[in-house]
Design an enzyme around this catalytic site. Structure first.
Site, PDB file in Angstrom:
ATOM      1  N   HIS A 254      28.106  30.442 -35.340  1.00  0.00           N
ATOM      2  CA  HIS A 254      27.031  30.458 -36.335  1.00  0.00           C
ATOM      3  C   HIS A 254      27.166  31.644 -37.282  1.00  0.00           C
ATOM      4  O   HIS A 254      26.770  31.557 -38.452  1.00  0.00           O
ATOM      5  CB  HIS A 254      25.666  30.461 -35.642  1.00  0.00           C
ATOM      6  CG  HIS A 254      25.296  29.128 -35.084  1.00  0.00           C
ATOM      7  ND1 HIS A 254      24.342  28.967 -34.100  1.00  0.00           N
ATOM      8  CD2 HIS A 254      25.752  27.878 -35.362  1.00  0.00           C
ATOM      9  CE1 HIS A 254      24.236  27.672 -33.807  1.00  0.00           C
ATOM     10  NE2 HIS A 254      25.085  27.004 -34.554  1.00  0.00           N
ATOM     11  N   HIS A 384      32.209  18.383 -38.241  1.00  0.00           N
ATOM     12  CA  HIS A 384      32.619  19.768 -38.483  1.00  0.00           C
ATOM     13  C   HIS A 384      34.087  19.847 -38.890  1.00  0.00           C
ATOM     14  O   HIS A 384      34.437  20.578 -39.825  1.00  0.00           O
ATOM     15  CB  HIS A 384      32.400  20.618 -37.229  1.00  0.00           C
ATOM     16  CG  HIS A 384      30.981  20.977 -36.962  1.00  0.00           C
ATOM     17  ND1 HIS A 384      30.310  21.978 -37.647  1.00  0.00           N
ATOM     18  CD2 HIS A 384      30.087  20.493 -36.060  1.00  0.00           C
ATOM     19  CE1 HIS A 384      29.083  22.095 -37.187  1.00  0.00           C
ATOM     20  NE2 HIS A 384      28.917  21.201 -36.221  1.00  0.00           N
TER      21      HIS A 384
END
Length: 402
Positions: A254, A384
């Site tokens: 993140h 992703h």
């Protein structure tokens, strides 16, 4: 070893991922997509559908349609995107209660909890449809934007709340950065699709709140969990560091994902702090969590810098090589190209399934798989990996857009 900086290599790899899903992705019986795949491409749990996977797969096929020059592939990808969009509106959207069903089983809702995270991906999917001209969903995009703001926006802290009951009567006191990160991503996509500055303004506000205001409460890194008034909750899910959506600990993936988003934001509303914070988040994440013994990026670390989860997730690696490429472009520093190559080489050796296609989902520290489940509803559909490849490919081709 491949030339990871070659647009042709990236296109071949994108094609190989899409080829993995091609034979069985369309759910003819129930509509939409199958979402659970074994390593060899076989489907399991065929009736299980998750809002996050439905919307991410719409993004995948809209983007594939947009980025391929092959006429036959265009027809196929458009049809798949339209099938996913139809399923989203027909089965996930619940007009009676004004929300999107989180989990479905054989097209019936089994979890109707309202999640900001889910609305973020609905906006991403709809925005990608608008941008590519698939479906007539501009009104639905703005309808979902209004829903997000009406139910979750907290103007006094400039952040979205995270979760509400099925009937919207109760909003949880939990505040998390993850849903807000994906709202920032989705709103950048909505801005790219519509040129409406309202989306860019909110994406900017979220980026400033999370990567500056909240990160400064944790010595410049982004913690995951907060109280209603945005105080850090150091103990939330301390017992559950492997929680799929709300793990305990700092998440290096993140930090690097925010690096990527800050650099994308910088392209359309440049301010110097964006590059500075993007660099800092990336550098510290890799300094702490790169596995010097076995390669790859470990999943989580505690506030004292010790590793609290030494597994390796596919998405962490993908987001990180994309961030490295964007940092190399933004700073001109070769160090980040070196990181790009290093992360890609690790992924090529351990995460890419060279026999069947696509990426493995989860490895242990020694790079061994836990199971033969390659993709699971709500957890992986290669959004992703595909998204990272497209982002870097656009950079190499000079066709940059947010």
């Amino acid at each position: 070893m491949s030339d990871f900086r070659s647009p042709e290599f990236l296109q071949q790899h994108i094609d190989s991922i899409l080829a993995f899903y091609r034979p069985h992705v369309r759910d003819i019986e129930r509509g939409g997509f199958h979402q659970n795949f074994l390593d060899d491409g076989r489907v399991f749990n065929p009736g299980s559908k998750h809002l996050v996977s439905t919307t991410r797969m719409i993004f995948n096929y809209c983007s594939a349609y947009q980025n391929t020059a092959n006429a036959a592939d265009k027809v196929e990808y458009r049809a798949l995107a339209e099938a996913g969009l139809d399923y989203l509106i027909k089965y996930h959207w619940d007009a009676a209660r004004g929300g999107y069903n989180w989990v479905l089983l054989d097209n019936l809702p089994v979890d109707q909890t309202n999640h900001c995270y889910g609305l973020a991906f609905v906006i991403l999917a709809l925005a990608t449809c608008v941008q590519t001209g698939i479906g007539n969903v501009r009104a639905q995009l703005y309808k979902t934007w209004d829903l997000l703001n009406d139910k979750f926006w907290q103007p006094h802290v400039a952040l979205y709340a995270d979760e509400a009951s099925a009937d919207w009567s109760r909003v949880s006191d939990y505040r998390g950065q993850n849903a807000n990160m994906h709202c920032c991503e989705a709103l950048l996509a909505a801005y790219a699709a519509t040129d409406d500055p309202v989306f860019l303004d909110r994406a900017y506000a979220l980026a400033k709140t999370v990567s500056i205001t909240l990160a400064d409460k944790a010595d410049g890194l982004i913690w995951e969990h907060y109280t209603k008034e945005l105080e850090i909750d150091w103990d939330y899910n301390r017992h559950d560091p492997k929680n799929l959506y709300r793990p305990w600990g700092f998440q290096p993936g993140h930090q690097t994902e925010w690096s990527k988003l800050l650099l994308l934001l910088h392209r359309v509303r440049p301010e110097s702090w964006m590059i500075e914070r993007a660099r800092s988040l990336f550098d510290r994440a890799l300094e702490i969590c790169w596995d010097n013994e076995h390669g790859g990026i470990l999943y989580g670390h505690a506030p004292d810098g010790s590793i609290c989860d030494d597994d390796k997730y596919f998405w962490v690696q993908a987001e990180s090589f994309a961030a490295a490429a964007l940092l190399a472009e933004a700073t001109g520093e070769n160090l980040y190209w070196q990181w790009y190559d290093k992360i890609w080489a690790y992924c090529w050796a351990h995460f890419v399934d060279h026999k069947h296609g696509a990426w493995y989902r989860l490895l242990n520290r020694r790079n061994h798989k836990y199971s033969d489940e390659k993709s699971i509803a709500g957890g992986k559909c290669d959004y992703h990996t595909l998204g990272a490849c497209w982002e870097v490919q656009r950079l190499f081709l000079g066709n940059r857009h947010v």
